[in-house]
Structures are given as C-alpha cells and as structure tokens.
Write a protein that holds these residues in place. Structure first.
Motif, mmCIF file in Angstrom:
data_model
loop_
_atom_site.group_PDB
_atom_site.id
_atom_site.type_symbol
_atom_site.label_atom_id
_atom_site.label_comp_id
_atom_site.label_asym_id
_atom_site.label_seq_id
_atom_site.Cartn_x
_atom_site.Cartn_y
_atom_site.Cartn_z
ATOM 1 N N UNK A 142 0.859 -1.195 0.000
ATOM 2 C CA UNK A 142 0.000 0.000 0.000
ATOM 3 C C UNK A 142 0.888 1.234 0.000
ATOM 4 N N UNK A 143 0.254 2.399 -0.029
ATOM 5 C CA UNK A 143 1.050 3.601 -0.243
ATOM 6 C C UNK A 143 1.989 3.930 0.928
ATOM 7 N N UNK A 146 5.750 1.044 0.883
ATOM 8 C CA UNK A 146 6.599 0.776 -0.287
ATOM 9 C C UNK A 146 8.053 0.597 0.140
ATOM 10 N N UNK A 176 13.631 5.457 -4.242
ATOM 11 C CA UNK A 176 12.543 5.632 -3.268
ATOM 12 C C UNK A 176 12.969 6.525 -2.103
ATOM 13 N N UNK A 179 13.029 10.484 -2.982
ATOM 14 C CA UNK A 179 11.900 11.245 -3.553
ATOM 15 C C UNK A 179 11.778 12.662 -2.987
ATOM 16 N N UNK A 180 12.118 12.842 -1.725
ATOM 17 C CA UNK A 180 11.989 14.183 -1.129
ATOM 18 C C UNK A 180 13.343 14.802 -0.769
ATOM 19 N N UNK A 181 14.435 14.166 -1.143
ATOM 20 C CA UNK A 181 15.764 14.645 -0.733
ATOM 21 C C UNK A 181 16.121 15.979 -1.368
ATOM 22 N N UNK A 182 16.851 16.785 -0.621
ATOM 23 C CA UNK A 182 17.486 17.975 -1.201
ATOM 24 C C UNK A 182 18.828 17.570 -1.801
ATOM 25 N N UNK A 183 19.147 18.156 -2.969
ATOM 26 C CA UNK A 183 20.408 17.826 -3.661
ATOM 27 C C UNK A 183 21.384 18.981 -3.547
ATOM 28 N N UNK A 208 16.883 25.498 3.738
ATOM 29 C CA UNK A 208 15.777 24.926 2.973
ATOM 30 C C UNK A 208 14.620 24.551 3.901
ATOM 31 N N UNK A 209 13.424 24.504 3.353
ATOM 32 C CA UNK A 209 12.301 24.029 4.155
ATOM 33 C C UNK A 209 12.144 22.520 3.984
ATOM 34 N N UNK A 210 11.369 21.912 4.845
ATOM 35 C CA UNK A 210 11.090 20.473 4.716
ATOM 36 C C UNK A 210 9.579 20.322 4.594
ATOM 37 N N UNK A 212 8.211 17.499 2.600
ATOM 38 C CA UNK A 212 7.892 16.129 2.186
ATOM 39 C C UNK A 212 6.774 16.119 1.138
ATOM 40 N N UNK A 213 6.890 17.028 0.196
ATOM 41 C CA UNK A 213 5.953 17.062 -0.924
ATOM 42 C C UNK A 213 4.624 17.728 -0.611
ATOM 43 N N UNK A 214 4.420 18.174 0.603
ATOM 44 C CA UNK A 214 3.115 18.697 1.033
ATOM 45 C C UNK A 214 2.856 20.131 0.600
ATOM 46 N N UNK B 59 0.183 14.358 -2.408
ATOM 47 C CA UNK B 59 0.735 15.078 -1.246
ATOM 48 C C UNK B 59 0.157 16.489 -1.167
ATOM 49 N N UNK B 129 3.900 6.962 -4.798
ATOM 50 C CA UNK B 129 3.527 5.640 -4.253
ATOM 51 C C UNK B 129 2.486 4.988 -5.161
ATOM 52 N N UNK B 133 3.155 1.439 -6.739
ATOM 53 C CA UNK B 133 2.352 0.366 -6.161
ATOM 54 C C UNK B 133 1.905 -0.638 -7.207
ATOM 55 N N UNK B 168 15.884 22.418 -4.764
ATOM 56 C CA UNK B 168 16.688 21.415 -5.470
ATOM 57 C C UNK B 168 16.267 20.020 -5.001
ATOM 58 N N UNK B 169 15.107 19.635 -5.471
ATOM 59 C CA UNK B 169 14.592 18.312 -5.077
ATOM 60 C C UNK B 169 13.572 17.863 -6.089
ATOM 61 N N UNK B 171 10.687 16.148 -5.157
ATOM 62 C CA UNK B 171 9.349 16.189 -4.549
ATOM 63 C C UNK B 171 8.432 15.103 -5.106
ATOM 64 N N UNK B 172 8.973 13.925 -5.293
ATOM 65 C CA UNK B 172 8.145 12.796 -5.715
ATOM 66 C C UNK B 172 7.854 12.715 -7.204
#
Lengths: 214, 214
Positions: A142-143, A146, A176, A179-183, A208-210, A212-214, B59, B129, B133, B168-169, B171-172
């Motif tokens: 499920x989501x 993963x 996987x 997906x949300x990492x800063x480069x 940077x902000x965090x 997580x895709x939100x 997200x 995801x 999936x 720099x990401x 974001x999925x």
C-alpha cells in the motif's frame, strides 16, 4: 543548525580526477577512500544518524575490467575502514552476481556500532531495478509500506544528497529514499574532497524548508 | 545543439510569488498557465518530443481547500489550452479519488496530436507511491520492464528536469523516469517564467554527457 538525519554521498569524479593528472582512470578510486572516512567522521561529529555511500552499481560493472577491479577494491577497503572505525555498517547490493565481492558478504547484515558511532550504508553492486523489482513479490503493498518492501528496506529516507564532480543527477541512486531529498552539488572531484564541502552543504540545507511534498 | 527528447517541468514557486505581491497563496496558480503554454511551444519548436508538467500531487491535496481549488482549476485550464494547441495530451494521476477533476477524465487516454505538435503529459493527483504500487500486480517483472509496469508506463525516460522556484529536489516527481535525468534549477518563481530559462537549461544540458549510469 538543522542537521540532516540521513546524508547520501555520491562520490563522483574519480576517473576525471585521475585523467587530469595524466593517470589511467582506475587510479582515482583508491584516492577516494580517505575522503569516505573523513566524510563519515564529519557527519557523525555533526550529529548525522545515518550516511549512505554510493559505491558502485550494476550499471558501472559494464566498464572495462581494470576499472571494475579498481572500484571493487576501493569498496572492499572502504568497508574495512568503516568497520575498524566502529560504524554500524550495512553493505547493500545484488549478492547473486559474480560482481559482488565475496569479502563483503559478512556485512550484508548490519554490524553493531561501537559507542558513539552511526549507521553507514555502502551500496555495492546496487541497481535501482534490482531494488524496485522486489515490489513484485510483496503482498498487501500500500502507499505507506513501499519502502519496507524494496530491497533497500534497511535504508531510511534521505534528507540531503551531496554529489561531488559537478554532475546534477541521481544516476540511479536509491529512487525511493530520494523522492523528497534535497540535492547539493560540489564541483570538485571526489578525491579533492575538503571538509568544508560537507559544511557548506549543511549550511545550505539549513536554509531549505522540509515539506515532504506537502 | 543536443536537444533533450523528453523534458520534465516542475513549475514551483506559485505561492511564494503570490505572497511576495501581497496576494493570498492561491492567486499564484492562474499566473502559471501562460508559462505552461509558452514552455510547451518553446520545447516543441526546439525539437523536444515529449514534455511532462508536474501539475499537482496527492501530497499537495493535504493543503487548505482554497489552494486545492485554485491549483485544480489551473490544471483543468492548462489541459484545455494544451488540447486547443493540438498537443498529444495525457493526463496522468489517481482517478479513483474525489481529488481528481472529472473534467479531465477524457484525457486519461492520450489525445491525438495535431500536425507538428508533440506529446504533453500533465500529472494530476499524481503520487509516487500510487505510481510504484502497480508493481505489486505485475507478473514476470524483470530489470528491463519496470517502467512498463508502473502506472506511468506511457511516460518515457526523462532527459532533463527543469525546476523553477529554487528548490533542489524532485518532490516525488516520477521516480523511475528520473533515475538518469539531469536537473536544472531556475531561481525565479514559475509565474516569472521567461523563455530564456528554457534556453539556458538547454545550453547547460548540451554540455553534459549521457551515460545512463554506465
């Protein structure tokens, strides 16, 4: 300062570094071992909990054998040094292949950390396809699970990926967990590693902000 | 000049752009529609074969509803404009959710391109995801057919990802199609799009090598 919990290291540029010095391409890898230990120590001392090194990939094994031997030896040596340091080492990659160095088999289960040490993951004969293919065997996917069902399930989400050698790409690095990492990109080649590189990456990461895709 | 076949567009910074102008965050999205069409035209005219826009993600749908309504409307309007232009449009995302705008259902199968037009993919209610999936349902998965077995199987490997807004990401964004992509970051917010942005990204891309991890 906001410190990343998990740092990914893409130590690129070994071959270009060697060529710039008139050496054959294989000579760069052994000069990448000290930077590996140094970056582990800096991260550990700054409060990072986990560090993942991109050793070599199944893609890389298509290179000429004198290069393959050199990067394989560098990975074996790096693993030994990290064990000696006391890191909780996990070597991760496709072990069902002659490309996987047998000396590293004992470390495909995570070793126990010595006091004050952190987790270190070393990707050896890793392939993004190999990692994801495991999902086909997973029941009740499920989501939210993963990551628990890929081969690299013991590697957590990565906050900051630092790549040396100027390229701005993942090159198949843990799709996987990234997906949300800063480069953060360092122009210098990996053997020209300086401790200031990690510090400048961390200073940038702090701004940077965090989300997580939100 | 070596032109990327497939360009990914991450049109970020709409909310920050609106806030900088004293507007509420939702007001940025409608100013992102014209840049979408413009970037499509520039890519098409430069010889790109496929362009993928990051519309909104599962997200993103956790945001306040006035923002959700605004970015959903912007995606619906963008789809209509791309259809009018004649693009071979594919809208891709989780349609089994009230967040997916019903008006876009007809485009979840790719439309036929008008003469001289190219493929355009618009990710709408997309989730990494949700995309991966699908691998759990695939029989005979092997290292060469992963992309054919994810939800986004009609989207090809991406050569160049351009992100506006300075982050720099990924974001999925399409983790499988992005494994070997080059990333180019534009500091300006997406509504401040200029045609020179794409051109500078292409000039940079031209200077990079293509190894596909090898």
């Amino acid at each position: 300062m906001r410190i990343p919990k998990h740092v990914g290291i893409i130590p690129d540029g070994n071959r270009r570094w060697a060529q710039d010095r008139g050496m054959t391409k294989d000579k760069g890898y052994e000069c990448g071992i000290d930077p590996g230990l140094e970056s582990y120590r800096i991260c550990r001392d700054m409060g990072v909990e986990e560090i993942t090194f991109y050793g070599f990939t199944t893609d890389n094994t298509k290179r000429p054998s004198y290069q393959k031997e050199a990067f394989t030896k560098a990975c074996v040596d790096a693993a030994k040094i990290l064990i000696e340091e006391g890191a909780a080492l996990l070597v991760l990659g496709n072990t069902n292949s002659p490309m996987f160095p047998q000396e590293l088999t004992p470390y495909t289960t995570r070793t126990k950390a010595k006091e004050g040490q952190i987790k270190a993951n070393l990707l050896v004969n890793y392939g993004w396809h190999w990692d994801l293919m495991n999902l086909a065997c997973s029941k009740n996917l499920n989501k939210n699970n993963i990551q628990e069902n890929i081969q690299s399930c013991d590697v957590s989400r990565i906050d900051l990926i630092i790549r040396w050698g100027g390229r701005r790409r993942l090159s198949g690095f843990l799709p996987v967990q990234s997906v949300y990492s800063d480069f953060y990109i360092i122009e210098n080649y990996w053997p020209d590693f300086k401790d200031t590189h990690i510090k400048e990456a961390f200073e940038w990461y702090h701004t940077q902000d965090v989300t997580l895709g939100g």
